[in-house]
Scaffold this motif. Structure first.
Motif, PDB file in Angstrom:
ATOM      1  N   UNK A 113       0.757  -1.404  -0.199  1.00 13.58           N
ATOM      2  CA  UNK A 113       0.307   0.172   0.209  1.00 13.58           C
ATOM      3  C   UNK A 113       0.539   1.076  -0.537  1.00 13.58           C
ATOM      4  N   UNK A 114       0.991   2.667  -0.895  1.00 14.18           N
ATOM      5  CA  UNK A 114       1.175   3.414  -1.549  1.00 14.18           C
ATOM      6  C   UNK A 114       0.752   4.345  -0.608  1.00 14.18           C
ATOM      7  N   UNK A 115      -0.925   4.676  -0.574  1.00 16.28           N
ATOM      8  CA  UNK A 115      -1.592   5.606  -0.017  1.00 16.28           C
ATOM      9  C   UNK A 115      -2.908   5.351  -0.429  1.00 16.28           C
ATOM     10  N   UNK A 116      -3.319   6.980  -0.979  1.00 15.47           N
ATOM     11  CA  UNK A 116      -4.589   6.205  -1.897  1.00 15.47           C
ATOM     12  C   UNK A 116      -4.874   7.658  -2.967  1.00 15.47           C
ATOM     13  N   UNK A 151       6.948   6.571  -1.841  1.00 15.68           N
ATOM     14  CA  UNK A 151       6.715   5.971  -3.108  1.00 15.68           C
ATOM     15  C   UNK A 151       6.665   8.155  -4.263  1.00 15.68           C
ATOM     16  N   UNK A 152       7.186   8.757  -2.837  1.00 20.23           N
ATOM     17  CA  UNK A 152       7.378  10.237  -3.597  1.00 20.23           C
ATOM     18  C   UNK A 152       8.260  10.258  -5.077  1.00 20.23           C
ATOM     19  N   UNK A 153       8.289  11.089  -5.694  1.00 19.22           N
ATOM     20  CA  UNK A 153       8.911  11.112  -6.887  1.00 19.22           C
ATOM     21  C   UNK A 153       9.821  10.191  -7.629  1.00 19.22           C
ATOM     22  N   UNK A 154       8.301   9.090  -7.689  1.00 20.96           N
ATOM     23  CA  UNK A 154       8.426   7.628  -8.897  1.00 20.96           C
ATOM     24  C   UNK A 154       7.799   7.451  -9.960  1.00 20.96           C
ATOM     25  N   UNK A 155       6.432   8.231  -9.810  1.00 22.09           N
ATOM     26  CA  UNK A 155       6.110   8.177 -10.727  1.00 22.09           C
ATOM     27  C   UNK A 155       4.166   7.873 -10.342  1.00 22.09           C
ATOM     28  N   UNK A 156       4.170   7.259  -9.125  1.00 22.10           N
ATOM     29  CA  UNK A 156       2.963   6.343  -8.256  1.00 22.10           C
ATOM     30  C   UNK A 156       2.125   7.750  -8.482  1.00 22.10           C
ATOM     31  N   UNK A 157       2.401   8.935  -8.668  1.00 25.25           N
ATOM     32  CA  UNK A 157       1.212   9.670  -7.757  1.00 25.25           C
ATOM     33  C   UNK A 157       0.616   9.935 -10.110  1.00 25.25           C
ATOM     34  N   UNK A 158       0.832  10.039 -10.487  1.00 27.74           N
ATOM     35  CA  UNK A 158       0.502  10.178 -11.751  1.00 27.74           C
ATOM     36  C   UNK A 158      -0.280   9.355 -12.541  1.00 27.74           C
ATOM     37  N   UNK A 159       0.592   8.346 -12.195  1.00 28.13           N
ATOM     38  CA  UNK A 159      -0.123   6.918 -12.881  1.00 28.13           C
ATOM     39  C   UNK A 159      -1.084   5.986 -12.666  1.00 28.13           C
ATOM     40  N   UNK A 202       4.271  22.023  -4.717  1.00 30.83           N
ATOM     41  CA  UNK A 202       4.743  22.036  -5.835  1.00 30.83           C
ATOM     42  C   UNK A 202       4.677  20.922  -6.476  1.00 30.83           C
ATOM     43  N   UNK A 203       4.943  19.822  -5.881  1.00 34.71           N
ATOM     44  CA  UNK A 203       4.822  18.124  -6.261  1.00 34.71           C
ATOM     45  C   UNK A 203       3.518  17.954  -6.964  1.00 34.71           C
ATOM     46  N   UNK A 204       2.307  18.328  -6.055  1.00 38.64           N
ATOM     47  CA  UNK A 204       1.033  18.089  -6.268  1.00 38.64           C
ATOM     48  C   UNK A 204       0.572  18.913  -7.485  1.00 38.64           C
ATOM     49  N   UNK A 205       0.829  20.271  -8.099  1.00 34.28           N
ATOM     50  CA  UNK A 205       1.124  20.936  -8.497  1.00 34.28           C
ATOM     51  C   UNK A 205       1.273  20.889 -10.322  1.00 34.28           C
TER      52      UNK A 205
END
Length: 183
Positions: free
Chosen positions: A86-89, A116-124, A150-153
């Motif tokens: 589990x990475x988050x939601x 999990x930051x900086x590895x493309x998981x949020x965008x994917x 800035x990361x979420x933007x």
């Protein structure tokens, strides 16, 4: 006869790294505890008040997301990597505040463990969310993002979202940017 100089060789443009494999699933009771643990990090919570939320907050949140999924066909899903960690939601829900912000809109959002930051998981994961929302007939979405995040933007912009307006939030000194995307 003159010989034209030969330009130096250019390095090929590297192709972007492939998106990481992610899975989205409806959150379980157990996910409340996992979210509570992975979000117990001041950096993760920086734009959400800076401190961990009580376990009861995640119990209520996961229960509400199960209701949203049953009633709407979408929710804030649990994100896992290909190994099931589990990475988050990420996902979407009706904007939860009645006194400010894009009242009545469907908000897409993401929150991941620091590891999990900086590895493309949020965008994917957010792209998978957009596919599911299109299939559910959702016409457009918003993302409310702290103006300092800035990361979420960057994730919102990679999704093709555009800044639509800004809001002052109930937290003193916090300004949120509202990004929009037509599906």
């Amino acid at each position: 006869m003159s010989i034209a100089p030969v330009p130096p060789p250019t390095a090929p443009t590297p192709s972007p790294a492939p998106a990481p494999a992610v899975r989205l699933r409806v959150p379980t009771d157990e996910d409340a505890l996992i979210w509570h643990r992975v979000f117990d990090d001041p950096e993760v919570m920086e734009f959400f008040g800076g401190r961990r939320a009580d376990f009861s907050v995640y119990e209520e949140l996961t229960a509400r997301q199960r209701r949203h999924d049953a009633e709407l066909g979408y929710c804030l899903w649990t994100v896992t990597d290909e190994d099931g960690t589990v990475l988050g939601f990420t996902g979407a829900q009706p904007w939860p505040h009645a006194h400010y912000g894009p009242v009545g809109a469907i908000e897409i959002g993401w929150r991941l463990a620091r590891t999990a930051w900086g590895r493309g998981y949020a965008t994917a994961a957010a792209r998978t969310t957009l596919e599911r929302l299109r299939a559910a007939g959702v016409p457009d979405v918003v993302a409310m993002i702290d103006s300092r995040n800035a990361r979420s933007v960057a994730v919102a912009e990679r999704l093709g979202m555009r800044l639509a307006e800004t809001f002052t939030t109930p937290r003193p000194g916090q300004e949120a940017r509202c990004y929009r995307l037509e599906l």
